[in-house]
Design a protein around this motif. Structure first.
Motif, PDB file in Angstrom:
ATOM      1  N   ILE A 199       0.427  -9.450  13.616  1.00 27.07           N
ATOM      2  CA  ILE A 199       1.126  -8.197  13.289  1.00 27.07           C
ATOM      3  C   ILE A 199       2.553  -8.496  12.789  1.00 27.07           C
ATOM      4  N   VAL A 294      -2.641  -2.747  20.156  1.00 30.98           N
ATOM      5  CA  VAL A 294      -2.541  -3.867  19.189  1.00 30.98           C
ATOM      6  C   VAL A 294      -3.873  -4.078  18.460  1.00 30.98           C
ATOM      7  N   LEU A 297      -3.978  -1.621  15.698  1.00 29.59           N
ATOM      8  CA  LEU A 297      -3.008  -1.993  14.665  1.00 29.59           C
ATOM      9  C   LEU A 297      -3.547  -3.137  13.797  1.00 29.59           C
ATOM     10  N   VAL A 298      -4.165  -4.132  14.441  1.00 30.56           N
ATOM     11  CA  VAL A 298      -4.748  -5.245  13.666  1.00 30.56           C
ATOM     12  C   VAL A 298      -5.880  -4.718  12.780  1.00 30.56           C
ATOM     13  N   LEU A 301      -4.337  -3.144   9.784  1.00 28.46           N
ATOM     14  CA  LEU A 301      -3.826  -4.156   8.842  1.00 28.46           C
ATOM     15  C   LEU A 301      -4.970  -4.849   8.104  1.00 28.46           C
TER      16      LEU A 301
END
Ligand code: NAD
Length: 310
Positions: A199, A294, A297-298, A301
């Motif tokens: 991240i 997280v 979020l990954v 992305l």
């Protein structure tokens, strides 16, 4: 031994090469046609420190061309485990071992669910490091110990024989009676390091230097440790946070595989690392909001990079 390696990228090629050099009949199986063709044409080139050698072994894209093996080693990325194992059931027979040394948590479970009645599942971890440099060529970046054990049952002669064969082929290997603990031990290190490096776009050691990432690391690891204890896992070290910091320091300049995967617009193994903590936490009623955050979020992305958005 007749050995088939399923997923002959960095690690599969590396283990295949060592096992072949030790005199085993090794076949590399990979869906990457260019890589397979290069190995069959020119051999597998291995760069180790400042030396390079070529190992000649057979590679193929279709496991259907092979018959039953003495050992099947699975080295695809975790998100390809189910697909890969389903395609190579012809290599298996009653009590033929399938070994997974993949990262994360969940691979042995998937393999067991698919072939557990027909094969024996052996799981473990390895501290070797390798990368693919191009078709038919890999770099062996670091040596380390491999630890294996039978999945869900006591260790038997077969698992000791496999460890013996790996050691004979210069792949330092030991058998553990706490293989679940060993796998979780490595999992918690990856939980603390991989997603945050990906991240933030930083090498492992930077996480400890930046106040915010250091604190987040600690929160991710302590959630993971709580889940491990609730699941009855005996970790192979007394303090997970101490262990994760030590690994981040020792590998300070490394760029984690998750960071590299994101940068190349590839899928990551997040579902088997931080997301595995969320899944396992749910089973024991342990909240895991930091690991869930997280993971999402990954995922975001991954999608952004894959579709070259923005
Ligand atoms: P990699 O991407 O280099 O290799 C995976 C290979 O699997 C690729 O060549 C891909 O074409 C192939 N593949 C995908 N689907 C397939 C299928 N259905 N059948 C056959 N082949 C298929 O990955 P890697 O770095 O070698 O990592 C493999 C596993 O080992 C991962 O779980 C990783 O986390 C773990 N691991 C990697 C390292 C390392 O240093 N690279 C160290 C320890 C553990």
């Amino acid at each position: 031994m007749k050995i088939a390696i399923i997923g002959a990228g960095a690690m599969g090629s590396l283990f295949g090469a060592y096992l072949s050099e030790g005199g085993n009949e090794v076949h590399l199986v990979d869906v990457w046609r260019e890589h397979v063709d290069a190995i069959n044409r020119d051999g597998l080139r291995i760069k180790e420190e400042d030396k390079e050698r070529t190992v000649f072994l057979r590679a193929l894209t279709d496991p259907g061309e092979l018959g039953p093996q003495d050992l099947v080693v699975l080295f695809v990325k975790s998100y390809h485990t189910a697909d890969a194992i389903k395609k190579c059931t012809n290599l298996l027979g009653q009590s033929i071992p399938v070994l997974t040394l993949q990262n994360g948590f969940g691979n042995a479970e998937i393999i067991y669910e698919i072939v557990g009645q027909r094969a024996k599942v052996i799981a473990g971890t390895t501290a070797h490091g390798a990368t693919v440099l191009g078709p038919g060529i890999i770099r062996h970046a670091g040596r380390g110990e491999t630890v294996i054990g039978n999945y869900g049952e006591n260790n038997d002669k077969l698992v000791h024989d496999i460890a013996g064969e790996f050691n004979r082929c210069l792949l330092e290997t030991r058998v553990s009676n706490n293989i679940t603990g060993v796998i979780w031990g490595k999992l918690l290190v990856n939980v603390g390091i991989n997603a945050l490096t990906a991240i933030c776009g930083v090498p492992n050691g930077k996480l400890l230097e930046i106040g915010g990432t250091r604190r987040l690391m600690q929160l991710l690891v302590s959630e993971g440790e709580r889940v491990a204890r609730a699941r009855g896992v005996q970790l192979p070290y007394p303090d997970a946070w101490e262990k994760v910091q030590a690994v981040a320091r020792a590998t300070g300049s490394n760029r984690s595989s998750m960071l590299q995967d994101l940068e190349r617009g590839r899928e990551t193994e997040i579902d088997f690392i931080n997301m595995a903590i969320v899944r396992e936490g749910r089973k024991s009623g342990i909240p895991t909001p930091y690991n869930k955050f997280v993971s999402l979020l990954v995922k975001a992305l991954e999608e952004k990079n894959k579709n070259r958005l923005w």
